[in-house]
Design a protein around this motif. Structure first.
Motif, PDB file in Angstrom:
ATOM      1  N   GLY A  35       0.800  -1.213   0.000  1.00  0.00           N
ATOM      2  CA  GLY A  35       0.000   0.000   0.000  1.00  0.00           C
ATOM      3  C   GLY A  35       0.836   1.268   0.000  1.00  0.00           C
ATOM      4  O   GLY A  35       0.427   2.296  -0.552  1.00  0.00           O
ATOM      5  N   LEU A  36       2.020   1.197   0.616  1.00  0.00           N
ATOM      6  CA  LEU A  36       2.926   2.349   0.628  1.00  0.00           C
ATOM      7  C   LEU A  36       3.730   2.475  -0.663  1.00  0.00           C
ATOM      8  O   LEU A  36       4.450   3.457  -0.852  1.00  0.00           O
ATOM      9  CB  LEU A  36       3.908   2.229   1.805  1.00  0.00           C
ATOM     10  N   GLN A  63      13.286  -4.899   5.702  1.00  0.00           N
ATOM     11  CA  GLN A  63      13.478  -5.325   7.090  1.00  0.00           C
ATOM     12  C   GLN A  63      14.835  -4.881   7.633  1.00  0.00           C
ATOM     13  O   GLN A  63      14.942  -4.468   8.788  1.00  0.00           O
ATOM     14  CB  GLN A  63      13.336  -6.849   7.205  1.00  0.00           C
ATOM     15  N   ARG A  64      15.856  -4.945   6.812  1.00  0.00           N
ATOM     16  CA  ARG A  64      17.187  -4.474   7.253  1.00  0.00           C
ATOM     17  C   ARG A  64      17.158  -2.980   7.562  1.00  0.00           C
ATOM     18  O   ARG A  64      17.733  -2.530   8.555  1.00  0.00           O
ATOM     19  CB  ARG A  64      18.243  -4.790   6.195  1.00  0.00           C
ATOM     20  N   PHE A  65      16.489  -2.204   6.722  1.00  0.00           N
ATOM     21  CA  PHE A  65      16.377  -0.761   6.975  1.00  0.00           C
ATOM     22  C   PHE A  65      15.626  -0.491   8.273  1.00  0.00           C
ATOM     23  O   PHE A  65      16.018   0.361   9.068  1.00  0.00           O
ATOM     24  CB  PHE A  65      15.679  -0.046   5.820  1.00  0.00           C
ATOM     25  N   LEU A  72       9.412   3.569   7.765  1.00  0.00           N
ATOM     26  CA  LEU A  72       8.907   3.212   6.439  1.00  0.00           C
ATOM     27  C   LEU A  72       8.837   4.424   5.528  1.00  0.00           C
ATOM     28  O   LEU A  72       9.092   4.319   4.327  1.00  0.00           O
ATOM     29  CB  LEU A  72       7.540   2.537   6.548  1.00  0.00           C
ATOM     30  N   GLU A  73       8.518   5.582   6.093  1.00  0.00           N
ATOM     31  CA  GLU A  73       8.491   6.803   5.276  1.00  0.00           C
ATOM     32  C   GLU A  73       9.886   7.121   4.728  1.00  0.00           C
ATOM     33  O   GLU A  73      10.025   7.548   3.589  1.00  0.00           O
ATOM     34  CB  GLU A  73       7.942   7.983   6.076  1.00  0.00           C
ATOM     35  N   PHE A  78      13.850   6.444  -0.366  1.00  0.00           N
ATOM     36  CA  PHE A  78      15.080   5.932  -0.962  1.00  0.00           C
ATOM     37  C   PHE A  78      14.832   5.567  -2.419  1.00  0.00           C
ATOM     38  O   PHE A  78      13.737   5.152  -2.791  1.00  0.00           O
ATOM     39  CB  PHE A  78      15.577   4.691  -0.224  1.00  0.00           C
ATOM     40  N   PRO A  79      15.860   5.683  -3.226  1.00  0.00           N
ATOM     41  CA  PRO A  79      15.698   5.277  -4.634  1.00  0.00           C
ATOM     42  C   PRO A  79      15.476   3.771  -4.727  1.00  0.00           C
ATOM     43  O   PRO A  79      15.856   3.020  -3.829  1.00  0.00           O
ATOM     44  CB  PRO A  79      17.016   5.687  -5.284  1.00  0.00           C
ATOM     45  N   GLY A  80      14.851   3.361  -5.798  1.00  0.00           N
ATOM     46  CA  GLY A  80      14.548   1.946  -6.001  1.00  0.00           C
ATOM     47  C   GLY A  80      15.754   1.041  -5.935  1.00  0.00           C
ATOM     48  O   GLY A  80      15.639  -0.124  -5.566  1.00  0.00           O
ATOM     49  N   CYS A  81      16.926   1.562  -6.245  1.00  0.00           N
ATOM     50  CA  CYS A  81      18.124   0.715  -6.233  1.00  0.00           C
ATOM     51  C   CYS A  81      18.405   0.159  -4.848  1.00  0.00           C
ATOM     52  O   CYS A  81      19.042  -0.880  -4.709  1.00  0.00           O
ATOM     53  CB  CYS A  81      19.333   1.476  -6.755  1.00  0.00           C
TER      54      CYS A  81
END
Length: 131
Positions: A35-36, A63-65, A72-73, A78-81
């Motif tokens: 959803g995000l 999960q690591r982040f 989550l925001e 962050f870029p998709g990479c």
């Protein structure tokens, strides 16, 4: 007759349940990530979500982040990479955010250490903090 869900999984797609099992993350969390916009799903003919197999790696990266203290925001920014490739080198766009997060954690650790020392001194003196 073949079960459609197994055909989709064989074709490189996972049901949300299969993604949950493979990643160790709850179905509820996966729906939230989807959803995000952190994950990309599509709806199968039966209306159920389907995810590409790379979503397992993406969920593990998310999960690591989160474990490192990002929200989550922040991960969304962050870029998709940062989400796509397991073990990929850091994206230059996020190195600064990671350095800032590390500095904030180190500041928190220093503040906690000062609090710990103050409490130890109070206990050793047997006082309520008065000299």
């Amino acid at each position: 007759m073949t079960d459609r869900s197994s055909v989709a999984e064989e074709a490189g797609f996972l049901s949300i349940g299969a993604l949950s099992k493979a990643s160790g993350v709850s179905v509820r969390a996966l729906r939230h990530y989807d959803g995000l916009g952190l994950l990309q799903s599509f709806r199968a003919d039966n209306g159920y979500r389907r995810f590409r197999r790379v979503a397992v790696v993406q969920v593990q990266q998310i999960q690591r982040f989160l474990t490192a203290g990002f929200t989550l925001e922040e991960v969304r920014s962050f870029p998709g990479c940062m989400l796509m490739i397991e073990g990929a080198a850091l994206c230059t766009e996020t190195k600064q955010a990671q350095r800032e997060r590390l500095a904030a954690i180190e500041d928190q650790m220093a503040a906690l250490e000062r609090q710990r020392v103050a409490l130890m001194e109070m206990l050793q003196r047997g006082t309520q903090g008065l000299p």
